[in-house]
Design an enzyme around this catalytic site. Structure first.
Site, PDB file in Angstrom:
ATOM      1  N   GLY A  88       0.946  -1.245  -0.017  1.00  0.00           N
ATOM      2  CA  GLY A  88       0.475  -0.484   0.048  1.00  0.00           C
ATOM      3  C   GLY A  88       1.169   1.231  -0.507  1.00  0.00           C
ATOM      4  CG  ASN A  89      -0.094   4.291  -1.516  1.00  0.00           C
ATOM      5  OD1 ASN A  89      -1.275   5.821  -1.219  1.00  0.00           O
ATOM      6  ND2 ASN A  89      -0.901   3.851  -2.497  1.00  0.00           N
ATOM      7  CE1 TYR A  90       3.353   5.560   5.744  1.00  0.00           C
ATOM      8  CE2 TYR A  90       5.159   5.996   4.055  1.00  0.00           C
ATOM      9  CZ  TYR A  90       5.123   5.658   5.359  1.00  0.00           C
ATOM     10  OH  TYR A  90       5.749   4.816   5.489  1.00  0.00           O
TER      11      TYR A  90
END
Ligand code: CTP
Length: 410
Positions: free
Chosen positions: A218-220
């Site tokens: 995923g990412n932030y």
């Protein structure tokens, strides 16, 4: 007393209207207005100050609107368990009339010590205030300064008329006609609901690309910018679909569709862009995903050293741009960049065939990911460049929409 109801402007027909009635002799005139709006297909709800109930009875409003008039903070029923926020949340336009010097002063101070002022404070829609009072009160600097404060906060103030006053004097302070009040409400609605009749699709959050049933890449991305855009567009009258990987609070006018992966997002967007006017891709779509998804949880003993084989994810915007349905859709991308903001954004705008791109600097910690604030620049295919100074994400969402609306096709 007019026999026929005053004509209701087109913009008001069918809207949810909150009439906030304060304690002035002109309160009785609001019954006619409530009746005209109801007959024009509006859903009208009334809230009254304690003083207003001395001038006119709640049953009169109930009689013409078909809805009980709220007279106090604690008069909640099943539909409105919190009357002080319910009406402000529900309404598409609010009219406060006759606005007495007292209610104007309390509103200007941001007080919420009774139902009417609390609704004003909780309102998310255009608010129109129609003062009516004695001529000597009207000209006092205290009243004028309070109205200036309200005007500065976006409230539309309707000037009272000159004529015979209840005090017996002739002077300025009369509540304007129902037609003039409705015209002011229509004007407020026109400028605020500039996306009425439009369909807007917004994506939000970072995609989640599964490694196995319990892990993902995923990412932030928090999804806050996308959520701000979706709610801003809905507040301006659009029908909004938010395709998101993260949960958001419910918002009137926003249909939320949950997705996980870039593939899910693309499949849903292919359906959602049909008939849409605007697509804003605020989602942080992963660029790579595991080439294989393990069917079971990968265990530590299984593999002393885990290597993931990542394959590229096709560009969603580019794929959508090739869909025949995307023909009339105004496509907006986002670009999160660490340097050379303008140059990189301009390159993406062109490569992805977008109408506009919003670029922001991810090397800054005070804006962007997870923050309530954002800052950046918006570039358009027509060559325009707009600086977006540091502001809340909601403010930026409205600014972005301000810049898109004049560029939409009819
Ligand atoms: N985007 C997309 N599909 C992808 C990746 C990104 O549609 N697979 C969209 C994003 O939603 C965003 C815009 O493209 O609106 C720019 O995203 P960004 O990650 O900055 O661009 P990339 O094309 O991935 O370029 P790079 O990662 O090389 O900077």
């Amino acid at each position: 007393m007019p026999l026929d109801p005053a004509p209701v402007p087109e913009e008001l027909r069918g809207l949810r209207v909150a009439l906030l009635v304060a304690g002035g002799i002109a309160a009785y005139k609001l019954v006619d207005l409530a009746s005209a709006l109801t007959q024009a297909g509006c859903s009208v709800r009334v809230a009254m100050t304690a003083s207003a109930t001395r001038f006119i009875g709640a049953p009169s409003f109930q009689g013409v609107t078909g809805n009980p008039a709220l007279t106090g903070m604690w008069a909640g029923d099943a539909e409105a368990p919190e009357p002080h926020v319910f009406l402000g949340d529900w309404a598409q336009v609010v009219l406060l009339a006759p606005a007495t010097a007292n209610v104007i002063a309390r509103a200007a101070r941001g007080q919420s010590d009774d139902l009417v002022t609390a609704i004003l404070l909780a309102a998310r829609c255009p608010v129109v205030v129609a003062p009516a009072m004695n001529d000597a009160m009207w000209v006092k600097p205290a009243v004028q300064e309070n109205l200036k404060i309200l005007g500065g906060r976006g409230v539309v103030v309707v000037q009272p008329e000159a004529g015979h006053l209840a005090s017996g004097h002739a002077g300025t302070g009369r509540l304007p006609s129902a037609a003039a009040l409705m015209e002011a409400m229509a004007g407020a609605v026109r400028s605020r609901y500039d996306l009425a009749g439009r369909r807007v699709v917004v994506t939000a959050g970072g995609t989640r690309e599964p490694i196995d049933p319990v892990r993902y890449i995923g990412n932030y991305s928090s999804g806050k910018m996308g959520f701000a855009l979706a709610t801003a567009a809905a507040d301006r009258g659009a029908r909004v679909t938010l395709v998101t990987t993260v949960a958001h609070p419910d918002h009137r006018g926003v249909e939320v569709r949950h997705v996980e992966t870039a593939d899910d997002m693309l499949a849903d967007l292919r359906v959602q862009i049909r008939g849409a006017d605007i697509l804003v891709m605020a989602a942080a779509v992963a660029d790579f995903r595991p080439a294989q998804r393990a069917g079971h949880k990968i265990r530590r003993e299984e593999t002393p050293h885990l290597e993931l084989d990542l394959e590229p994810i096709p560009d969603l915007l580019a794929a959508l741009a090739n869909e025949p349905e995307a023909g009339g859709v105004f496509m907006v991308g986002f670009a999160a960049e660490g340097s050379d903001l303008d140059a990189k954004a301009a390159e993406k705008l062109k490569r992805k065939g977008l109408h506009a791109i919003v670029a922001n600097d991810i090397s800054r910690r005070d804006i962007g990911f997870g923050s309530e604030y954002n800052e950046g620049v918006m570039l358009f295919a027509d060559g325009a460049r707009e600086t977006l100074p540091r502001m809340t994400k909601r403010e930026m969402a409205d600014r972005i929409l301000d810049l898109i609306v004049p560029r939409l096709q009819d």
